[in-house]
Design a protein around this motif. Structure first.
Motif, PDB file in Angstrom:
ATOM      1  N   PHE A  46      51.726  38.640  45.048  1.00 37.06           N
ATOM      2  CA  PHE A  46      51.267  37.842  43.914  1.00 37.06           C
ATOM      3  C   PHE A  46      50.539  38.751  42.913  1.00 37.06           C
ATOM      4  CE2 PHE A  46      51.893  34.765  47.199  1.00 37.06           C
ATOM      5  CZ  PHE A  46      52.327  33.618  46.544  1.00 37.06           C
ATOM      6  N   PRO A  47      50.747  38.529  41.638  1.00 38.12           N
ATOM      7  CA  PRO A  47      50.092  39.405  40.641  1.00 38.12           C
ATOM      8  C   PRO A  47      48.595  39.172  40.595  1.00 38.12           C
ATOM      9  CG  PRO A  47      51.207  37.581  39.547  1.00 38.12           C
ATOM     10  CD  PRO A  47      51.583  37.489  41.006  1.00 38.12           C
ATOM     11  N   GLY A  48      47.877  40.187  40.136  1.00 43.97           N
ATOM     12  CA  GLY A  48      46.446  40.030  39.906  1.00 43.97           C
ATOM     13  C   GLY A  48      46.186  39.307  38.596  1.00 43.97           C
ATOM     14  N   ARG A  49      44.926  39.132  38.296  1.00 43.63           N
ATOM     15  CA  ARG A  49      44.533  38.468  37.054  1.00 43.63           C
ATOM     16  C   ARG A  49      43.839  39.483  36.144  1.00 43.63           C
ATOM     17  NH1 ARG A  49      40.638  33.891  38.479  1.00 43.63           N
ATOM     18  NH2 ARG A  49      40.790  33.571  36.224  1.00 43.63           N
ATOM     19  N   ASP A  50      43.896  39.223  34.865  1.00 43.81           N
ATOM     20  CA  ASP A  50      43.201  40.105  33.927  1.00 43.81           C
ATOM     21  C   ASP A  50      42.572  39.277  32.817  1.00 43.81           C
ATOM     22  OD1 ASP A  50      45.104  39.996  31.502  1.00 43.81           O
ATOM     23  OD2 ASP A  50      46.453  40.602  33.111  1.00 43.81           O
ATOM     24  N   MET A  51      41.549  39.824  32.216  1.00 43.41           N
ATOM     25  CA  MET A  51      40.852  39.131  31.137  1.00 43.41           C
ATOM     26  C   MET A  51      39.916  40.112  30.428  1.00 43.41           C
ATOM     27  SD  MET A  51      38.017  36.973  33.383  1.00 43.41           S
ATOM     28  CE  MET A  51      37.480  36.041  31.963  1.00 43.41           C
TER      29      MET A  51
ATOM     30  N   PHE B   3      37.607  45.222  29.550  1.00 40.85           N
ATOM     31  CA  PHE B   3      38.822  44.607  30.089  1.00 40.85           C
ATOM     32  C   PHE B   3      38.820  44.743  31.609  1.00 40.85           C
ATOM     33  CE2 PHE B   3      43.218  45.049  31.584  1.00 40.85           C
ATOM     34  CZ  PHE B   3      43.761  43.853  31.129  1.00 40.85           C
ATOM     35  N   LEU B   4      39.152  43.654  32.294  1.00 42.00           N
ATOM     36  CA  LEU B   4      39.182  43.638  33.749  1.00 42.00           C
ATOM     37  C   LEU B   4      40.563  43.243  34.245  1.00 42.00           C
ATOM     38  CD1 LEU B   4      35.888  41.616  34.398  1.00 42.00           C
ATOM     39  CD2 LEU B   4      36.133  44.097  34.247  1.00 42.00           C
ATOM     40  N   ALA B   5      40.998  43.852  35.344  1.00 43.81           N
ATOM     41  CA  ALA B   5      42.277  43.490  35.963  1.00 43.81           C
ATOM     42  C   ALA B   5      42.133  43.653  37.472  1.00 43.81           C
ATOM     43  CB  ALA B   5      43.413  44.369  35.439  1.00 43.81           C
ATOM     44  N   SER B   6      42.320  42.559  38.197  1.00 45.00           N
ATOM     45  CA  SER B   6      42.286  42.649  39.657  1.00 45.00           C
ATOM     46  C   SER B   6      43.622  43.185  40.167  1.00 45.00           C
ATOM     47  CB  SER B   6      41.996  41.279  40.269  1.00 45.00           C
ATOM     48  OG  SER B   6      42.986  40.336  39.898  1.00 45.00           O
ATOM     49  N   GLY B   7      43.639  43.628  41.405  1.00 44.25           N
ATOM     50  CA  GLY B   7      44.831  44.242  41.966  1.00 44.25           C
ATOM     51  C   GLY B   7      45.892  43.229  42.366  1.00 44.25           C
ATOM     52  N   ALA B   8      47.148  43.623  42.208  1.00 47.14           N
ATOM     53  CA  ALA B   8      48.255  42.774  42.658  1.00 47.14           C
ATOM     54  C   ALA B   8      48.442  42.934  44.163  1.00 47.14           C
ATOM     55  CB  ALA B   8      49.536  43.153  41.922  1.00 47.14           C
ATOM     56  N   GLY B   9      49.012  41.918  44.801  1.00 47.33           N
ATOM     57  CA  GLY B   9      49.303  41.991  46.225  1.00 47.33           C
ATOM     58  C   GLY B   9      50.554  42.815  46.494  1.00 47.33           C
ATOM     59  N   GLY B  10      50.624  43.427  47.674  1.00 48.61           N
ATOM     60  CA  GLY B  10      51.797  44.200  48.053  1.00 48.61           C
ATOM     61  C   GLY B  10      52.960  43.306  48.461  1.00 48.61           C
TER      62      GLY B  10
ATOM     63  N   GLY C  58      20.561  42.675  43.525  1.00 48.59           N
ATOM     64  CA  GLY C  58      21.327  42.363  44.720  1.00 48.59           C
ATOM     65  C   GLY C  58      22.313  41.217  44.553  1.00 48.59           C
ATOM     66  N   GLN C  59      22.197  40.482  43.442  1.00 42.24           N
ATOM     67  CA  GLN C  59      23.118  39.370  43.202  1.00 42.24           C
ATOM     68  C   GLN C  59      24.528  39.895  42.957  1.00 42.24           C
ATOM     69  OE1 GLN C  59      21.994  36.949  39.854  1.00 42.24           O
ATOM     70  NE2 GLN C  59      23.881  35.764  39.871  1.00 42.24           N
ATOM     71  N   ARG C  60      25.501  39.231  43.571  1.00 40.55           N
ATOM     72  CA  ARG C  60      26.900  39.624  43.398  1.00 40.55           C
ATOM     73  C   ARG C  60      27.723  38.431  42.929  1.00 40.55           C
ATOM     74  NH1 ARG C  60      29.612  43.920  47.565  1.00 40.55           N
ATOM     75  NH2 ARG C  60      28.159  45.635  47.271  1.00 40.55           N
ATOM     76  N   ALA C  61      28.761  38.719  42.179  1.00 45.92           N
ATOM     77  CA  ALA C  61      29.667  37.678  41.697  1.00 45.92           C
ATOM     78  C   ALA C  61      31.085  38.236  41.679  1.00 45.92           C
ATOM     79  CB  ALA C  61      29.270  37.202  40.300  1.00 45.92           C
ATOM     80  N   ILE C  62      31.998  37.530  42.338  1.00 45.48           N
ATOM     81  CA  ILE C  62      33.418  37.901  42.307  1.00 45.48           C
ATOM     82  C   ILE C  62      34.023  37.248  41.065  1.00 45.48           C
ATOM     83  CG2 ILE C  62      35.627  37.809  43.501  1.00 45.48           C
ATOM     84  CD1 ILE C  62      34.118  37.588  46.120  1.00 45.48           C
ATOM     85  N   LEU C  63      34.352  38.069  40.083  1.00 44.43           N
ATOM     86  CA  LEU C  63      34.831  37.523  38.820  1.00 44.43           C
ATOM     87  C   LEU C  63      36.341  37.274  38.852  1.00 44.43           C
ATOM     88  CD1 LEU C  63      33.263  36.799  36.265  1.00 44.43           C
ATOM     89  CD2 LEU C  63      34.215  38.818  35.203  1.00 44.43           C
ATOM     90  N   LEU C  64      37.089  38.216  39.401  1.00 40.35           N
ATOM     91  CA  LEU C  64      38.540  38.062  39.500  1.00 40.35           C
ATOM     92  C   LEU C  64      38.978  38.384  40.926  1.00 40.35           C
ATOM     93  CD1 LEU C  64      39.850  39.770  36.217  1.00 40.35           C
ATOM     94  CD2 LEU C  64      39.564  37.337  36.657  1.00 40.35           C
ATOM     95  N   LYS C  65      39.734  37.512  41.529  1.00 39.82           N
ATOM     96  CA  LYS C  65      40.258  37.754  42.868  1.00 39.82           C
ATOM     97  C   LYS C  65      41.605  38.463  42.778  1.00 39.82           C
ATOM     98  CE  LYS C  65      38.016  34.155  45.611  1.00 39.82           C
ATOM     99  NZ  LYS C  65      37.470  35.141  46.567  1.00 39.82           N
ATOM    100  N   GLY C  66      41.843  39.357  43.713  1.00 36.04           N
ATOM    101  CA  GLY C  66      43.118  40.048  43.766  1.00 36.04           C
ATOM    102  C   GLY C  66      44.243  39.139  44.241  1.00 36.04           C
ATOM    103  N   GLY C  67      45.468  39.515  43.908  1.00 32.37           N
ATOM    104  CA  GLY C  67      46.616  38.726  44.330  1.00 32.37           C
ATOM    105  C   GLY C  67      46.870  38.850  45.832  1.00 32.37           C
ATOM    106  N   ASP C  68      47.374  37.780  46.439  1.00 30.74           N
ATOM    107  CA  ASP C  68      47.700  37.803  47.868  1.00 30.74           C
ATOM    108  C   ASP C  68      48.971  38.607  48.108  1.00 30.74           C
ATOM    109  OD1 ASP C  68      45.528  36.243  48.614  1.00 30.74           O
ATOM    110  OD2 ASP C  68      46.611  34.373  48.236  1.00 30.74           O
ATOM    111  N   GLY C  69      49.070  39.160  49.299  1.00 33.10           N
ATOM    112  CA  GLY C  69      50.269  39.898  49.666  1.00 33.10           C
ATOM    113  C   GLY C  69      51.431  38.969  49.977  1.00 33.10           C
ATOM    114  N   GLY C  70      52.661  39.464  49.751  1.00 32.63           N
ATOM    115  CA  GLY C  70      53.852  38.671  50.051  1.00 32.63           C
ATOM    116  C   GLY C  70      54.194  38.712  51.532  1.00 32.63           C
TER     117      GLY C  70
END
Length: 345
Positions: free
Chosen positions: A146-151, A10-17, A113-125
């Motif tokens: 803004f809330p983060g995303r999860d999956m 389970f993954l969850a990106s961070g919410a914005g402040g 060395g390959q990288r992939a951003i799977l979930l972007k964090g939420g933007d700050g208010g």
């Protein structure tokens, strides 16, 4: 170390402040006005492909991964700190799949060395400084982060190798890979000695290739008989298959046909890959019986058949020459610098 080639996490990106509501309060500043800063951005979920890993065992004990949220904004137009990104390291050859019925492929991690951003964090208010106007000089509104995303996702490891060893159980695959590489695979005189894939680096006449040994296949493996066909995914990326048939047993044609049927039932193009046929354990067979079995197998397959013994190394060099011809043809051009040949390990 235990081998694990599938894991669900389970993954969850961070919410914005949140943005801040603040006003300047300084001596001798009569009309300070709003100075609330913006919230920080939440952390991203990032996957990185690294060398030195060949199993997903770490994900058996840790299934939940959450990035940090961004900090709230502050007065004096100070923006909150961003949440730290969460970096998840996986072995070379890992596929990231969506948790749906089709197991949709999201990204294939195939090189170190390959990288992939799977979930972007939420933007700050936004803070109240953004809401000031000529008619609203003391705004008290702010924007929440803004809330983060999860999956949920599946990780599936497919080992990267040049050559895949296939055959029925106890035909001598592990003995061969032990004899020609640095692998210490388990060897025993019983079926299903190999319970997990093994990788070995084979050096021959100045060239190198990587060989993958998988558990043996029996009739009905596609339906789950024996160990099943779940490990066949590890040879999907191979350039060539080395199909080993036990010369010490009767019915070499039936052995070959059984494995070919299971490769076709699995799919993934395995039955269309280049295949080298070899009779093993020839030190246990008389020359007359070996010649008859070789002739029968060549007639059934329509391809030349090599004869070899991992114990005496008779015929092994001829098989390696052919493997290098097919799988190692591009070794000279695929380099990582200098004269060192390319290797997926």
């Amino acid at each position: 170390m235990q081998f694990l080639d599938q894991a669900k996490i389970f993954l969850a990106s961070g919410a914005g402040g949140d943005g801040a509501v603040s006003f300047r309060r300084e001596k001798f500043v009569e009309y300070g006005g709003p100075d609330g800063g913006d919230g920080g951005k939440g952390g991203d979920i990032i996957f990185e492909c690294v060398d030195g890993l060949n199993t997903l065992i770490d994900f058996r004990y840790s299934q939940h991964f959450k990035a940090k949220r961004g900090e709230h904004g502050m007065g004096r137009n100070r923006t909150g700190a961003g949440g730290g990104d969460l970096l998840i390291k996986v072995p070379v050859g890992t596929q990231i799949l969506a948790d749906d019925e089709e197991r949709t492929l999201i990204v294939d991690m195939t090189s170190a060395g390959q990288r992939a951003i799977l979930l972007k964090g939420g933007d700050g208010g936004k803070g109240n400084d953004h809401y000031k106007t000529s008619t609203n000089r003391a705004p008290r509104q702010f924007q929440p982060g803004f809330p983060g995303r999860d999956m949920w996702i599946w990780l599936r490891l497919k080992l990267l190798a040049d050559v895949g060893l296939v055959g029925q159980p106890n035909v001598g695959k592990s003995s061969l890979i032990n004899a020609i590489s640095n692998t210490k695979a388990k060897v025993g005189n019983y079926a299903f000695t190999t319970l997990k894939p093994q990788l070995g680096v084979v050096a021959h006449k100045g060239q190198e290739l990587v060989m993958a040994d998988i558990p043996g296949l029996i009739a009905g493996a596609a339906d789950g008989v024996g160990i099943g066909d779940r490990f066949l995914g590890h040879i999907e990326r191979c350039r060539v298959l080395l199909h080993i048939v036990d010369a010490s047993l009767p019915g070499p044609v039936a052995q070959w046909q059984t494995v070919r049927e299971e490769l076709g039932a699995y799919g993934g193009g395995l039955d269309r890959k280049p295949e080298i046929l070899a009779l093993s354990k020839i030190d246990l067979v008389s020359p007359q019986a070996l010649a008859a079995k070789k002739r029968a197998l060549e007639q059934a397959s329509g391809a030349p058949v090599f004869c070899m013994s991992a114990v005496t190394r008779q015929g092994v060099d001829a098989v390696l020459d052919k493997l290098m011809e097919i799988a190692g043809r591009s070794q000279a051009t695929r380099t990582t610098g200098g004269d060192r040949p390319w290797s997926p390990l």
